[in-house]
Structure formats: C-alpha cells, structure tokens
Design an enzyme around this catalytic site. Structure first.
Site, PDB file in Angstrom:
ATOM      1  N   SER A 207       3.908 -45.107  29.814  1.00  0.00           N
ATOM      2  CA  SER A 207       4.062 -46.451  29.259  1.00  0.00           C
ATOM      3  C   SER A 207       3.120 -47.416  29.973  1.00  0.00           C
ATOM      4  CB  SER A 207       5.503 -46.929  29.437  1.00  0.00           C
ATOM      5  OG  SER A 207       5.782 -47.131  30.821  1.00  0.00           O
TER       6      SER A 207
ATOM      7  N   ASP B 156       1.851 -49.118  18.906  1.00  0.00           N
ATOM      8  CA  ASP B 156       3.113 -49.630  18.388  1.00  0.00           C
ATOM      9  C   ASP B 156       2.919 -51.048  17.867  1.00  0.00           C
ATOM     10  OD1 ASP B 156       5.644 -50.400  17.774  1.00  0.00           O
ATOM     11  OD2 ASP B 156       6.492 -50.131  19.782  1.00  0.00           O
TER      12      ASP B 156
ATOM     13  N   HIS C  69      12.130 -41.292  18.928  1.00  0.00           N
ATOM     14  CA  HIS C  69      12.170 -42.035  20.185  1.00  0.00           C
ATOM     15  C   HIS C  69      13.620 -42.192  20.632  1.00  0.00           C
ATOM     16  CE1 HIS C  69       7.968 -43.830  20.535  1.00  0.00           C
ATOM     17  NE2 HIS C  69       7.915 -43.008  19.498  1.00  0.00           N
ATOM     18  N   GLY C  70      13.821 -42.496  21.908  1.00  0.00           N
ATOM     19  CA  GLY C  70      15.180 -42.670  22.421  1.00  0.00           C
ATOM     20  C   GLY C  70      15.945 -41.366  22.448  1.00  0.00           C
ATOM     21  N   GLY C  71      15.278 -40.273  22.851  1.00  0.00           N
ATOM     22  CA  GLY C  71      15.900 -38.951  22.823  1.00  0.00           C
ATOM     23  C   GLY C  71      16.947 -38.713  23.888  1.00  0.00           C
TER      24      GLY C  71
ATOM     25  N   ASP D 285       2.204 -44.203  25.692  1.00  0.00           N
ATOM     26  CA  ASP D 285       3.483 -44.464  25.040  1.00  0.00           C
ATOM     27  C   ASP D 285       3.607 -45.954  24.735  1.00  0.00           C
ATOM     28  OD1 ASP D 285       6.042 -43.933  24.066  1.00  0.00           O
ATOM     29  OD2 ASP D 285       6.989 -44.227  26.024  1.00  0.00           O
ATOM     30  N   HIS D 286       3.775 -46.280  23.480  1.00  0.00           N
ATOM     31  CA  HIS D 286       3.955 -47.669  23.034  1.00  0.00           C
ATOM     32  C   HIS D 286       2.798 -48.583  23.455  1.00  0.00           C
ATOM     33  CE1 HIS D 286       7.969 -47.357  21.271  1.00  0.00           C
ATOM     34  NE2 HIS D 286       8.231 -46.505  22.234  1.00  0.00           N
TER      35      HIS D 286
END
Length: 284
Positions: free
Chosen positions: A50, A104, A208-210, A82-83
């Site tokens: 990130s 994103d 996402h948010g796994g 990431d993002h």
C-alpha cells in the site's frame, strides 16, 4: 527468478478454479514470512504494498527486498501496488520496479473512473505491466451503512462491463459487500452480483477485505470467478499478538530478533492457511 506475470498467474487461477493470495507487506518479517510460506506450499504469491506501507519502508528498500526474494524464489512472485491513488503514484512505482499495479479510482463517478484507469492502463501496458481496477466502494468496517446506502456502494454489472472494455484492465475488484479491516459480524457478500459480473466481463475478479470472511464464502467466491484475494489484517493481528505475548511474558526482553522471529512464524501460519483455503498450493 524475475517477477512473474500478474495476468498469467490470475488467468491460470480463473481457468483452474483457485485464487492467488495477495498478502500485504508491512516490513521485512512480513515479506520473509509470505515468500517462505509460498515456497513451502509451492504456491504463486502476490506481494501487496500500500502507499502507507511504501512510505513506512521506503519505496527503494521495498522493491529491493521484493526483488531479492523473487530472485531467490522458485515459485512465481509478483510485486503489486495496492490501491494506487493517482497516476503520479503509479508512475513512481513503475519507475521503482513494481511488476503490476492497482489503480483505485472507484470513489470517482464512472466516467472519471474509466478515464483515470485507462490512463494508467495505457502507460502500464506499453511497458508490459498488468493493471487491476476497482468499481464500487469497498469500505472499512467502521462504516455505518444502511441497506439502501450499501446497495449504492456495490459494483453494478453494466458498469463493470464498461470499465473492463473501455480501459483494458487485466483484473477487476468489484465491491460486493466485503470491507477492509476487522469485521464486526459476518460480511454479507452479494454472490448473484459477483456471478453476473463474471459472466459479463470474463476477466479475473479480485476480492478485497479477505481477512475474516468465512471459509465457505471464500470458496463460493472462487467458484464465481474470484482469482485473487487480498489479506492483510489477519497477518497484522497474528504478528502483533505474538509480539505482545512475548514482551508481556518477559519485560526484560530487548533483542528484537527474539520477538520478531516468532512473530514472523505467526504470519506464516496465517499465510499457509489462506494459501490452502484459496487452493493455490501445489500450483507453482
């Protein structure tokens, strides 16, 4: 070996019914734990970084560590932004040596999301770098969202088609009800929506948010086209829990290797469980 192809790895997962884990890197111990476990499980793996982690570790250090790990590894390793929040951040990561990119622009209106995502795809594809895009809003668990508001945050299948076709992205992260961080209760994933998006777009989908999604929901999502699943919070929790436990047990402990080493092993256990759940073990 050099960094692997993001598109090739995800396409194989989509074709053969498994998902590849993106495990976020927060420091050296995270990186070591992730790649070592992928080696042991013979699994391809995606190192997610990130913008916040990149600032914390320094982008040059981050890429150098990841390259060293990939060169030593005998399984496919991918270094993925990431993002990414802007074209400028993406360019910085490309120049530094990232092998794939997530842009994103999901918080913008659709037309603007398409324009910003296409700008990134055009730059990346010229260099052979694959791109993940996002549609809808994948919030944090602190979001207090009513049913009507929740519906408005989810990805619309017809918009997913436009985003994929008009930008040329290699993977799509559609909002289907997951969230970043720790869930207060079981998440409510919209599998019908996911199936429609899979059928209409044909590209590998990303969840996402796994962290914290029930195993049966993970398996169902994979059966409906999810080929990449992001995990970070569970690794952070396991790492911190072990550090806290060891420092509480021995207040005189001061050698960081004696608590960071065991904390690294705690991350490995999380990564191992996820790799096996996602079905990517023995796929390398």
């Amino acid at each position: 070996m050099a960094f692997a192809s993001f598109k090739e790895v995800l396409t194989d997962g989509l074709k053969n019914g498994y998902a590849v884990g993106q495990f976020n890197v927060n420091n050296l111990e995270f990186l070591q734990a992730i790649v070592e476990t992928a080696e042991e499980e013979r699994s391809p793996v995606i190192l997610g970084v990130s913008e916040g982690a990149m600032k914390y570790m320094n982008i040059e250090y981050t890429v150098a560590m990841a390259k060293a790990a990939a060169e030593k590894a005998t399984v496919p390793v991918i270094l993925h932004l990431d993002h990414g929040s802007s074209y400028q951040v993406v360019l910085k990561c490309i120049r530094a040596g990232f092998s794939s990119i997530m842009i994103d622009a999901s918080h913008y209106p659709l037309e603007e999301n398409i324009a910003k995502t296409k700008q990134v795809v055009d730059a990346c594809h010229t260099l052979g770098i694959d791109v993940e895009g996002e549609l809808g809003r994948i919030g944090g668990v602190e979001d207090d969202i009513t049913v009507d508001e929740r519906e408005a945050t989810l990805a619309r299948p017809e918009e997913a088609v436009r985003l994929v076709q008009e930008t040329g992205i290699d993977a799509l992260a559609p909002a289907i009800g997951s969230a970043h961080g720790l869930y207060k209760g079981d998440p409510e994933l919209d599998f019908d929506r996911l199936a429609k998006i899979r059928d209409l777009t044909g590209v590998p989908l990303v969840l996402h948010g796994g962290s914290g999604i029930p195993d049966e929901d993970i398996r169902k999502a994979i059966s409906l086209g999810v080929a990449k699943i992001n995990v970070n919070t569970e690794s952070q929790v396991a790492f911190t829990k072990k550090v806290r436990e060891l420092l509480d047990k021995d207040p005189n402990l001061y050698d960081p290797r004696k608590y960071l080493g065991p904390a690294r092993e705690a991350i490995k256990q999380v990564v191992r469980e996820k790799i096996r759940l996602f079905g990517s073990n023995n796929r390398a």
